[in-house]
Scaffold this active site. Structure first.
Site, PDB file in Angstrom:
ATOM      1  N   HIS A  17       0.826  -1.203   0.000  1.00 58.19           N
ATOM      2  CA  HIS A  17       0.000   0.000   0.000  1.00 58.19           C
ATOM      3  C   HIS A  17       0.865   1.259   0.000  1.00 58.19           C
ATOM      4  CE1 HIS A  17      -4.114  -1.691   0.835  1.00 58.19           C
ATOM      5  NE2 HIS A  17      -3.347  -2.747   1.032  1.00 58.19           N
ATOM      6  N   ASP A 108      -5.466   6.166   2.114  1.00 64.82           N
ATOM      7  CA  ASP A 108      -5.674   4.811   1.614  1.00 64.82           C
ATOM      8  C   ASP A 108      -7.142   4.420   1.750  1.00 64.82           C
ATOM      9  OD1 ASP A 108      -5.756   1.734   1.812  1.00 64.82           O
ATOM     10  OD2 ASP A 108      -3.689   2.093   1.188  1.00 64.82           O
TER      11      ASP A 108
END
Length: 451
Positions: A17, A108
């Site tokens: 990520h 995110d």
């Protein structure tokens, strides 16, 4: 004016990520935007950050000893959100006091109610998705109740808008493990997208044209990929070859030295991601012997907890043909002239990296979005083959070896390499000056500056 524009990034603390978000941050910084990335203190203290244009701040995600680790994903992410929100308020005030007020938070997509959180803090909010548009469309349809994951018994295929017909084995696999409500959480990524100021996907227009168009009919999405270091693509950012953020230390010298001694296109690179594999001992054994029986040289990344699953017999026989490492510089390896194919779990970052570097793939998907990515690798982009799974859910060494041979040699291999090189050219085209993703990024900056 541009130098006063300030974007703060909030990645989810996992290598897969953080890496693409860092690539986006580096490109924005190169274009003149002030960038701050917020990281857990435990991670920042142990990682390598190699870009001087990126500022960092810390957040502690420590859980109270009396409370322990929350059991459900919703409870866990709720605690994380609370800690992030409380700390962000202080960080935003600090930046404002220093003369650099934050204009936008890029968060995110895994964080719950991200946009709501940003707006409560008085800042624009933009979710950042680390999977493909196709997977986004699938998760969203499941979130709406139009698709069940895991699928119902007897279901053999699924038809969804913008997505090619999916077989049962092409759907996402959710292994709940610690968090039984994990899939519910993945669906909740879409709960507040209608309030988002921007939504970013690590993809490019020609890669997922129909999928991106369909998502764009729902929300304001922007394609900004492929997000890999510039020197592997458009070469606009000088000396940009590293991820910029690494949780693991790779023995770069030994990997590259070993590859330098091999003939062009003669090596299989095998890696199944940055987290613990779901391979049982039998599965690991079949993959290992399949690599060996292919008769090709191979470099295999086996993270430390998994190495104990390799038999002493295999390790002894592999010494001549193979190099087994705990981590390696994946982009340097994939771009090396000796690499002929990539055996991969089909994580989105790995898929995008291989496609962008023109490397055909042997697909061995395990969970989450990986089966969907494998479907696209094999049937849509036609840059790889998929290893079939036996009735017991384990691959067979003979199938592994045969798939490697298909990619490395003969007419099938020639066709796959030709297609991979075509997609490599399109990936470069998207990121070079005036390319689709480059223009999308410039238009985003222009709108942010003028807002």
């Amino acid at each position: 004016m541009l130098s006063k524009t300030h974007i703060m990034f909030i990645p989810f603390p996992a290598q897969g990520h953080m890496s693409p978000m860092m690539q986006f941050a580096k490109r924005l910084a190169w274009k003149g935007v002030r960038i701050t990335i917020v990281l857990p203190a435990q991670i920042r203290d142990s990682m390598q950050i190699t870009n001087s244009l990126i500022n960092t701040e810390c957040i502690s995600f420590d859980f109270d000893k009396d409370d322990g680790m929350p059991y459900s994903m919703q409870a866990y992410m709720g605690v994380v959100k609370l800690k992030v929100t409380n700390k962000l308020s202080d960080l935003l005030e600090k930046q404002k006091t220093n003369g650099y007020p934050v204009n936008l938070l890029v968060v995110d997509s895994l964080y719950p109610s991200r946009v709501e959180m940003c707006h409560q803090l008085g800042v624009k909010g933009a979710p950042f998705f680390t999977h493909s548009c196709a997977v986004g469309a699938i998760y969203y349809n499941a979130h709406l109740g139009k698709l069940k994951i895991p699928p119902e018994e007897g279901l053999t295929s699924v038809s969804l808008p913008s997505i090619p017909l999916l077989g049962r084995d092409d759907l996402p696999i959710i292994r709940t493990g610690t968090f039984p409500d994990l899939f519910e959480h993945l669906g909740n990524q879409f709960s507040d997208l209608d309030k988002a100021d921007w939504i970013f996907f690590n993809t490019f227009d020609k890669l997922e044209n129909e999928e991106a168009k369909w998502l764009s009919s729902q929300w304001p999405i922007t394609s900004i990929g492929p997000l890999i270091p510039s020197m592997y693509l458009d070469k606009q950012l000088p000396n940009d070859k590293g991820n910029g953020i690494n949780l693991y230390k790779a023995d770069v010298g030994s990997c590259i030295k070993w590859l330098d001694a091999k003939d062009p296109g003669s090596v299989v690179y095998a890696s199944f991601g940055s987290v613990k594999h779901n391979f049982g001992d039998d599965y690991m054994d079949e993959v290992a012997w399949g690599l060996l029986h292919s008769k090709y040289n191979f470099i295999w990344v086996v993270i430390e907890p998994e190495r104990t699953k390799l038999s002493s017999d295999f390790l002894a026989e592999a010494e001549e043909k193979g190099l087994i490492v705990s981590w390696c510089p994946q982009l340097e390896v994939l771009s090396h002239k000796s690499i002929g194919s990539f055996m991969t779990h089909c994580g989105w970052n790995s898929t995008v990296e291989a496609l962008s570097l023109g490397v055909p793939m042997v697909a061995v998907p395990q969970q989450f979005d990986q089966p969907v990515n494998a479907k696209y690798i094999v049937d849509v982009w036609q840059i790889g083959v998929r290893v079939p799974i036996g009735e017991d859910g384990v691959v067979l060494r003979g199938e592994v070896a045969n798939c490697i041979k298909d990619v490395m040699e003969g007419e099938i291999g020639d066709e796959l390499r030709g297609n991979a090189l075509k997609w490599k050219g399109l990936a470069v085209e998207a990121m070079e000056k005036g390319g689709s993703s480059d223009k999308n990024i410039d238009e985003f900056i222009s709108k942010l500056v003028s807002s």
